[in-house]
Design a protein around this motif. Sequence first.
Motif, PDB file in Angstrom:
ATOM      1  N   ASP A  81       0.867  -1.138   0.033  1.00  0.00           N
ATOM      2  CA  ASP A  81      -0.210  -0.147  -0.079  1.00  0.00           C
ATOM      3  C   ASP A  81       0.905   1.202  -0.055  1.00  0.00           C
ATOM      4  OD1 ASP A  81      -2.249   1.329   0.047  1.00  0.00           O
ATOM      5  OD2 ASP A  81      -2.923   0.897   2.021  1.00  0.00           O
ATOM      6  N   LEU A  82       1.995   1.197  -0.923  1.00  0.00           N
ATOM      7  CA  LEU A  82       2.844   2.314  -0.971  1.00  0.00           C
ATOM      8  C   LEU A  82       2.363   3.758  -1.317  1.00  0.00           C
ATOM      9  CD1 LEU A  82       5.826   0.454  -2.855  1.00  0.00           C
ATOM     10  CD2 LEU A  82       5.690   0.575  -0.494  1.00  0.00           C
ATOM     11  N   ALA A  83       1.305   4.092  -1.547  1.00  0.00           N
ATOM     12  CA  ALA A  83       0.932   5.338  -1.912  1.00  0.00           C
ATOM     13  C   ALA A  83       0.222   6.054  -0.778  1.00  0.00           C
ATOM     14  CB  ALA A  83      -0.099   5.347  -3.062  1.00  0.00           C
ATOM     15  N   ARG A  84       0.048   5.457   0.257  1.00  0.00           N
ATOM     16  CA  ARG A  84      -0.744   5.886   1.585  1.00  0.00           C
ATOM     17  C   ARG A  84       0.144   6.212   2.516  1.00  0.00           C
ATOM     18  NH1 ARG A  84      -6.589   3.627   2.583  1.00  0.00           N
ATOM     19  NH2 ARG A  84      -5.526   3.021   4.335  1.00  0.00           N
ATOM     20  N   TRP A  85      -0.088   6.791   3.493  1.00  0.00           N
ATOM     21  CA  TRP A  85       0.741   7.052   4.892  1.00  0.00           C
ATOM     22  C   TRP A  85       0.722   5.879   5.624  1.00  0.00           C
ATOM     23  CZ3 TRP A  85       4.208  10.734   5.929  1.00  0.00           C
ATOM     24  CH2 TRP A  85       4.117  11.763   5.483  1.00  0.00           C
ATOM     25  N   PRO A  86       1.728   5.549   6.275  1.00  0.00           N
ATOM     26  CA  PRO A  86       1.889   4.395   7.199  1.00  0.00           C
ATOM     27  C   PRO A  86       1.120   4.658   8.528  1.00  0.00           C
ATOM     28  CG  PRO A  86       3.878   5.533   7.157  1.00  0.00           C
ATOM     29  CD  PRO A  86       3.166   6.322   6.363  1.00  0.00           C
ATOM     30  N   SER A  87       1.394   3.565   9.348  1.00  0.00           N
ATOM     31  CA  SER A  87       0.892   3.791  10.634  1.00  0.00           C
ATOM     32  C   SER A  87       1.395   4.900  11.495  1.00  0.00           C
ATOM     33  CB  SER A  87       0.927   2.386  11.619  1.00  0.00           C
ATOM     34  OG  SER A  87       2.381   2.479  11.739  1.00  0.00           O
ATOM     35  N   LEU A  88       0.610   5.201  12.529  1.00  0.00           N
ATOM     36  CA  LEU A  88       1.314   6.480  13.480  1.00  0.00           C
ATOM     37  C   LEU A  88       2.626   5.940  14.208  1.00  0.00           C
ATOM     38  CD1 LEU A  88       0.443   9.159  13.931  1.00  0.00           C
ATOM     39  CD2 LEU A  88      -0.606   8.448  16.133  1.00  0.00           C
ATOM     40  N   GLU A  89       2.689   4.548  14.254  1.00  0.00           N
ATOM     41  CA  GLU A  89       3.933   4.158  14.891  1.00  0.00           C
ATOM     42  C   GLU A  89       5.043   4.398  13.769  1.00  0.00           C
ATOM     43  OE1 GLU A  89       0.806   1.817  16.968  1.00  0.00           O
ATOM     44  OE2 GLU A  89       1.062   2.313  14.935  1.00  0.00           O
ATOM     45  N   ALA A  90       4.718   4.145  12.517  1.00  0.00           N
ATOM     46  CA  ALA A  90       5.744   4.265  11.761  1.00  0.00           C
ATOM     47  C   ALA A  90       6.288   5.481  11.591  1.00  0.00           C
ATOM     48  CB  ALA A  90       5.316   3.835  10.430  1.00  0.00           C
ATOM     49  N   GLN A  91       5.257   6.610  11.458  1.00  0.00           N
ATOM     50  CA  GLN A  91       5.476   7.939  11.334  1.00  0.00           C
ATOM     51  C   GLN A  91       6.160   8.435  12.717  1.00  0.00           C
ATOM     52  OE1 GLN A  91       2.170  10.492  10.334  1.00  0.00           O
ATOM     53  NE2 GLN A  91       1.070   8.772   9.654  1.00  0.00           N
ATOM     54  N   VAL A  92       5.928   7.934  13.794  1.00  0.00           N
ATOM     55  CA  VAL A  92       6.649   8.334  15.267  1.00  0.00           C
ATOM     56  C   VAL A  92       8.306   7.604  15.029  1.00  0.00           C
ATOM     57  CG1 VAL A  92       6.972   7.669  17.551  1.00  0.00           C
ATOM     58  CG2 VAL A  92       4.816   8.412  16.820  1.00  0.00           C
ATOM     59  N   ALA A  93       8.439   6.746  14.462  1.00  0.00           N
ATOM     60  CA  ALA A  93       9.597   5.960  14.316  1.00  0.00           C
ATOM     61  C   ALA A  93      10.529   6.899  13.323  1.00  0.00           C
ATOM     62  CB  ALA A  93       9.605   4.716  13.687  1.00  0.00           C
ATOM     63  N   ALA A  94      10.037   7.536  12.349  1.00  0.00           N
ATOM     64  CA  ALA A  94      10.758   8.217  11.297  1.00  0.00           C
ATOM     65  C   ALA A  94      11.235   9.490  12.170  1.00  0.00           C
ATOM     66  CB  ALA A  94       9.942   8.664  10.196  1.00  0.00           C
ATOM     67  N   VAL A  95      10.202  10.305  12.653  1.00  0.00           N
ATOM     68  CA  VAL A  95      10.683  11.549  13.510  1.00  0.00           C
ATOM     69  C   VAL A  95      11.591  11.438  14.643  1.00  0.00           C
ATOM     70  CG1 VAL A  95       8.562  11.835  15.072  1.00  0.00           C
ATOM     71  CG2 VAL A  95       9.625  13.859  14.159  1.00  0.00           C
ATOM     72  N   ALA A  96      11.444   9.989  15.164  1.00  0.00           N
ATOM     73  CA  ALA A  96      12.361   9.692  16.357  1.00  0.00           C
ATOM     74  C   ALA A  96      13.648   9.624  15.908  1.00  0.00           C
ATOM     75  CB  ALA A  96      12.156   8.517  17.052  1.00  0.00           C
ATOM     76  N   ASP A  97      13.814   9.286  14.549  1.00  0.00           N
ATOM     77  CA  ASP A  97      15.276   9.265  13.780  1.00  0.00           C
ATOM     78  C   ASP A  97      15.800  10.582  13.521  1.00  0.00           C
ATOM     79  OD1 ASP A  97      17.320   8.344  12.195  1.00  0.00           O
ATOM     80  OD2 ASP A  97      16.286   8.079  10.508  1.00  0.00           O
TER      81      ASP A  97
END
Length: 386
Positions: free
Chosen positions: A180-196
Motif C-alpha cells: 500500500d505504498l501510496a498511502r501514509w503508514p501507521s502512526l507508529e511508523a511515523q513516530v519512528a521516522a521523526v524519532a530518527d
Amino acid sequence: MDRAPYASDPAHSRGREFPEERDGPRGPRSAFQRDRDRIIHSIAFRRLRSKTQVFIAPDGDHYRTRLTHSLEVAQIGRVLARALRLDEDLTEALCLAHDIGHPPFGHAGEKALSQATARHGGFDHNAQSLRVLMRLESPYCAYPGLNLSWEVLEGMAKHNGPTAASNWALEELDAAVPLDLARWPSLEAQVAAVADDIAYDNHDIDDGLRAGFITLDQILALDFVADQWRDVERRFPQAPHDRKLRELVRGQIGLMVNDVLEHTRANLEGLKTVEDIRGAGRQISGFSPTMASQERRLKRFMYDNLYHHTDQLAAAERARDVVARLYAAYDQDTALLTQGWRATLPETEPARTRHIADFIAGMTDRFAMDQYRAIYGRKPEGLSNV
C-alpha cells in the motif's frame, strides 16, 4: 495495555508473508513483540555495531555507530509511542531496524554500490533494509527472511512517507507482499521516522562537538539553540563545560519531543482508527511548522559544517574507493567471495551483480577493510579522521 483506538493492534495485524501458528513454545508474546525480538537477535542487527554513523572507522570508543544510533532512536520512539498510547513494540521494532540495510562506511559505501550497480537497477539503503529483513537474513527453516508482520514491512518501506515502487528491490518486495505504498503508514511508523530525525539531529551535534569539527560558537549562531544554551547556563552556572554541552543536547531533544507530541495530538482531532491515519492523506506525527523550520536550519548547518567538512569529504571519498575496489575485485574474480556467497552466486544478470552488492552491503567497516587488505595486500589508509 491502554492502547489508543488509532494505534496498531497486533491482534489485528494483516499477518505475515508466510503463515505461522500464533501459539508456540516461545512465550506469550504479541506479533509485534516477536518482530522486535527477531530483529534484535538477527546477525544483521549485530553488525550495526561496526558500521559508520557519522565518522568513518572512528578510533575513539565514544562516537556513535549505526547500532548505538538505532538504540537511541528506539528510546525516543518508545517515549513518543507511550505518550501517544501507540503500540510500543511495533514502534521499537521499526526504530531498531530502520538502518539495517546500510552498507559499510555509510553513505560513502552506498554511493559506491549505487555506481557499481547502476546498469542493473542501482542500490538504495532504504530498500536494502527491507530486503535484508525479507530475504537475506534467513535463520529459519520454514521460510526465507525474518517473516515479519505486514505492519513492520509497511513502516520500513514508507520510512520517509508514501512512496512509489521506484527501484527494483522495492518493486520485487511489494509484488510479494503488497505494502500500500501510496498511502501514509501507521502512526507508529511515523513516530519512528521523526524519532530518527530527533536522534541524529542532536546526537550528531554531540559527536561533532566531541571531535572538534564544529564549535559551540558556530552552533550558537542558530537562535533556537542559543536560547537553550542560555537556559543551561542560567540553571547550571558552575557546571563543567562538557556537562553543559551534554545538557544542551538533552534539552534540544526534550524540546523536539514535546513539540512532536503537541503537534501530533492536535493533528489527531477527528481520527479514530489506524485506517483513518493511513487514509488522512497527510503526515499526522511530526514537527510543528515552527519546529520544522528550525530543524531544517539545523540540518543545513550540519551539512555545511560537519557532513561536508573538508576532512569528512576526504575520508568519505577514500571509503567510497575502498567499496568500489572491493566490488571490482569480486566482479572480476568471484573466487574471492566467501564460500557461502560463492556457492550461491547466480550465473546471469542482473542477479549476479545484485548478489555481489548484497555481500558487500552486509559487511561491517572492519570486515570491509580486512577484505581489502586480503585482496590488495595493504590496509586502506586515511579512513579515520577522529
